[in-house]
Design an enzyme around this catalytic site. Sequence first.
Site, PDB file in Angstrom:
ATOM      1  N   ASN A   1      44.137  38.416  43.036  1.00 13.03           N
ATOM      2  CA  ASN A   1      44.747  37.231  43.684  1.00 13.03           C
ATOM      3  C   ASN A   1      46.264  37.702  43.797  1.00 13.03           C
ATOM      4  OD1 ASN A   1      44.701  36.771  40.958  1.00 13.03           O
ATOM      5  ND2 ASN A   1      45.262  34.801  41.332  1.00 13.03           N
TER       6      ASN A   1
ATOM      7  N   GLU B   1      44.574  37.848  30.112  1.00  9.29           N
ATOM      8  CA  GLU B   1      45.328  36.791  30.973  1.00  9.29           C
ATOM      9  C   GLU B   1      44.275  36.317  31.756  1.00  9.29           C
ATOM     10  OE1 GLU B   1      48.537  35.664  30.567  1.00  9.29           O
ATOM     11  OE2 GLU B   1      49.333  37.620  29.739  1.00  9.29           O
TER      12      GLU B   1
ATOM     13  N   CYS C   1      46.596  31.723  39.488  1.00  9.32           N
ATOM     14  CA  CYS C   1      46.222  31.214  37.987  1.00  9.32           C
ATOM     15  C   CYS C   1      47.198  29.964  37.705  1.00  9.32           C
ATOM     16  CB  CYS C   1      46.213  32.269  36.876  1.00  9.32           C
ATOM     17  SG  CYS C   1      47.698  33.068  37.046  1.00  9.32           S
TER      18      CYS C   1
HETATM   19  P1  NAD Z   1      37.078  38.287  37.620  1.00 10.78           P
HETATM   20  O1  NAD Z   1      37.139  37.679  35.918  1.00 10.78           O
HETATM   21  O2  NAD Z   1      35.905  38.108  38.254  1.00 10.78           O
HETATM   22  O3  NAD Z   1      37.435  39.880  37.748  1.00 10.78           O
HETATM   23  C1  NAD Z   1      38.778  40.372  37.116  1.00 10.78           C
HETATM   24  C2  NAD Z   1      38.508  41.970  37.044  1.00 10.78           C
HETATM   25  O4  NAD Z   1      37.328  42.040  36.005  1.00 10.78           O
HETATM   26  C3  NAD Z   1      37.974  42.506  38.302  1.00 10.78           C
HETATM   27  O5  NAD Z   1      38.417  43.674  38.409  1.00 10.78           O
HETATM   28  C4  NAD Z   1      36.659  42.608  38.073  1.00 10.78           C
HETATM   29  O6  NAD Z   1      35.888  43.874  38.643  1.00 10.78           O
HETATM   30  C5  NAD Z   1      36.498  42.958  36.489  1.00 10.78           C
HETATM   31  N1  NAD Z   1      35.294  42.531  35.861  1.00 10.78           N
HETATM   32  C6  NAD Z   1      34.503  41.356  36.223  1.00 10.78           C
HETATM   33  N2  NAD Z   1      33.541  41.483  35.208  1.00 10.78           N
HETATM   34  C7  NAD Z   1      33.524  42.497  34.455  1.00 10.78           C
HETATM   35  C8  NAD Z   1      32.875  42.964  33.366  1.00 10.78           C
HETATM   36  N3  NAD Z   1      31.634  42.266  32.759  1.00 10.78           N
HETATM   37  N4  NAD Z   1      33.122  44.032  32.651  1.00 10.78           N
HETATM   38  C9  NAD Z   1      34.455  44.940  33.101  1.00 10.78           C
HETATM   39  N5  NAD Z   1      35.298  44.401  34.132  1.00 10.78           N
HETATM   40  C10 NAD Z   1      34.646  43.096  34.772  1.00 10.78           C
HETATM   41  O7  NAD Z   1      38.327  37.730  38.472  1.00 10.78           O
HETATM   42  P2  NAD Z   1      39.124  37.396  39.811  1.00 10.78           P
HETATM   43  O8  NAD Z   1      38.069  36.670  40.660  1.00 10.78           O
HETATM   44  O9  NAD Z   1      39.177  38.866  40.289  1.00 10.78           O
HETATM   45  O10 NAD Z   1      40.319  36.642  39.609  1.00 10.78           O
HETATM   46  C11 NAD Z   1      40.454  35.346  39.499  1.00 10.78           C
HETATM   47  C12 NAD Z   1      40.516  34.763  38.247  1.00 10.78           C
HETATM   48  O11 NAD Z   1      41.687  35.520  37.316  1.00 10.78           O
HETATM   49  C13 NAD Z   1      40.799  33.370  37.962  1.00 10.78           C
HETATM   50  O12 NAD Z   1      40.067  32.767  36.959  1.00 10.78           O
HETATM   51  C14 NAD Z   1      42.608  33.095  37.758  1.00 10.78           C
HETATM   52  O13 NAD Z   1      42.783  32.277  37.134  1.00 10.78           O
HETATM   53  C15 NAD Z   1      42.516  34.412  36.946  1.00 10.78           C
HETATM   54  N6  NAD Z   1      43.941  35.031  36.879  1.00 10.78           N
HETATM   55  C16 NAD Z   1      44.645  34.881  35.774  1.00 10.78           C
HETATM   56  C17 NAD Z   1      45.917  35.220  35.778  1.00 10.78           C
HETATM   57  C18 NAD Z   1      46.749  35.030  34.643  1.00 10.78           C
HETATM   58  O14 NAD Z   1      47.713  35.688  34.329  1.00 10.78           O
HETATM   59  N7  NAD Z   1      46.475  34.376  33.490  1.00 10.78           N
HETATM   60  C19 NAD Z   1      46.604  35.592  37.135  1.00 10.78           C
HETATM   61  C20 NAD Z   1      45.631  35.661  37.945  1.00 10.78           C
HETATM   62  C21 NAD Z   1      44.333  35.553  38.097  1.00 10.78           C
END
Ligand code: NAD
Length: 482
Positions: free
Chosen positions: A147, A243, A277
Site C-alpha cells: 500500500n 506493523e 493502515c
Molecule cells: P499481507 O499481510 O497480505 O502481506 C504483507 C506481506 O507479507 C506481503 O509481502 C506478503 O507476500 C507477505 N506474506 C503474506 N503471508 C505470508 C506468510 N504466511 N509468510 C511470509 N510472508 C507472508 O498484507 P497486505 O495486503 O500486503 O497489506 C495490507 C495490510 O497491511 C493491512 O492490514 C494494513 O493495515 C497493513 N499495514 C500496516 C501498516 C503499519 O504500519 N501498521 C502499514 C501498511 C499496511
Amino acid sequence: MAVQRAKKTKARRPRPGLVKVVNPTTGKVFETFPITTREQVDAKVAKAREAFKSWSRLDVDERSVYLARFAEILRKRKEDYGRTMTMEMGKILRESIAEVEKCATAADFFAQNSKAFLTPEEAHTDAQRAYIAFHPRGVLGSIMPWNFPMWQIIRFAIPALAAGNTAVIKPASASPRTGLFVEEAFREAGLPDGVLQVVVGDYTTGTALIRSRVDFVSLTGSVSTGVKIAREAARDLKKTVLELGGSDPFIVAEDADLDQAAKGAIVGRFINNGQSCIAAKRFLVVDAVADEFLAKLEENVRRLKVGDPLDPSTDIGPLYAKSQRDEIELQVKDAVAKGAKLLVGGKRVKGPGWFFEPTLLGGVTTKMKVMRQETFGPVLPVFRVPSLDAAIEQANDTEFGLGASVWTRSLSLADDIARRIDSGLVFVNNAVKSDPRMPFGGVKHSGIGRELSRYGLLEMVNVKTVQIYPPGSPAPQGPHVE
Ligand code: NAD
C-alpha cells in the site's frame, strides 16, 4: 533389427513460479517477474552476511554518506518511480511522487541523526568504565505490503543500514518493481554489494526468508500474516517487529471546528484510495453535532473525483486488487443490510479496473463489519455517540490500536484524551500521519515494536552492556544474583 534408442528423458527442472503484477486501473498484466527461489534467498542472505563484516565496521558517518546520496537519487527519479508505483498499485500520481519525496526526507533524517542516536551512553557502576553500546544485530529480513510500497521498505531499510545491519527485503507481490527501484537507487548511490538486496515473490518467498539465516524479521502487513510470521520466527527465536492493521477512530467532539474536522476526515479516510493502515476508519461523532458534521462530509465526499490515477485531476484511483474491491463491497452491503444509510456512493464503478465509489454511511452500529473489521477502501462510516467519554470508550472497543484522531477546541483536555486512548499514535485536530522524527507503531493487534525515530532504530540494534575493570581487579565477591 532396428536399433532401439533409449528415449531421451529431459531432466525435469522445476519451473520457477512467476509473479504477475496487474495494473489495477486496467485490470491487465503490467509486468511479470520470476519468483526468487528458496536457494536464491539463502544465497542472498549468505551474501548479506559476508557484506555485514565490513559494513558493520564502518563509522556511522561513513554509512550516512550512502543514505544522503540515496536521498538525492530518489529526488532525481521521483517522477519515474512515482509513475511506476501508480501503475503497480493504483495510488494517485501526486501521492506516489510525495511518497518518494518522503522516503528521501527519511534518508536525510537518519543520515543526519544516526551518529547521535547510536553514540554509546556512559554509565556509572563499580567498573572503571561502563557504557551502553548500540551494535548492529546482523542480517535483517523484511517482508513488506503493497500500500505504501516504497515508504514501508524505506522506513525499515534506512535505520537498519544506518545502524550497521545488512538487509534482505521482500516487497509485496503486487509491487516488486518499486522494491527493485530501492535496490537500484542504492546501487547507484555506491552502496557496497550485498548490503541491501531485494527478493521477489509471494508468501512462499516470505517464509523462505524467515527460515533463512536472517537474525531478525520485520513485517508490515495484516494481522493474520503477523501471527503466522511471529510463529515462524519464534521457531528459531528471531526477534520480530510487526506493523499490522488498524481501524483508527476519528472522534469529533461537540466543540470541534467542524469545517476543519470535515476536511481532516476526507484526507484521513481517502488518502491512498482508502488503503492506509492509519486511515481513519471509524468516525465517532458526538450526537449534538452529528447532523451538521454529516452534511459537511456529504458535501466533501460528493466532490471527490474518481478516475485514472495518472490524471492530475483525480482524487480517488482504483483499489489495488479485485479481491480488495470485492471485500469492500461486502462490507458496505453488510452495513446496508443491517440498517446503515447510504448517503453517497456504495457501488463498484462500471468498466475496467478495480474502482469503487467514495462512500458515506450514516446510521452505523457496532454490529456492522465496517465497525468491527479493517475497511481497506474508500468507505466512511459515521457512528453517533452521546458524549466525548462515550466516544473514547467506543474508540477502545476494538482489537486494533494503531492511531487515533480527535477533534476538539478544548486543548486542556488533549493530554487526558491522549492518555485514555489505547493506541500507538494520537493526533489532536489533525489526521494521523507518520514522521521520521516520531516513533510509529501500534498496540494490541496493530503490532509489536516501533519504526522511525531513535526508538525505531533501537529495535534493530543489540543494546550491549560493556563494563571495563582495571587489570588485577579483585574477583567478584559476595552473593550474586545472575
Ligand atoms: P499481507 O499481510 O497480505 O502481506 C504483507 C506481506 O507479507 C506481503 O509481502 C506478503 O507476500 C507477505 N506474506 C503474506 N503471508 C505470508 C506468510 N504466511 N509468510 C511470509 N510472508 C507472508 O498484507 P497486505 O495486503 O500486503 O497489506 C495490507 C495490510 O497491511 C493491512 O492490514 C494494513 O493495515 C497493513 N499495514 C500496516 C501498516 C503499519 O504500519 N501498521 C502499514 C501498511 C499496511
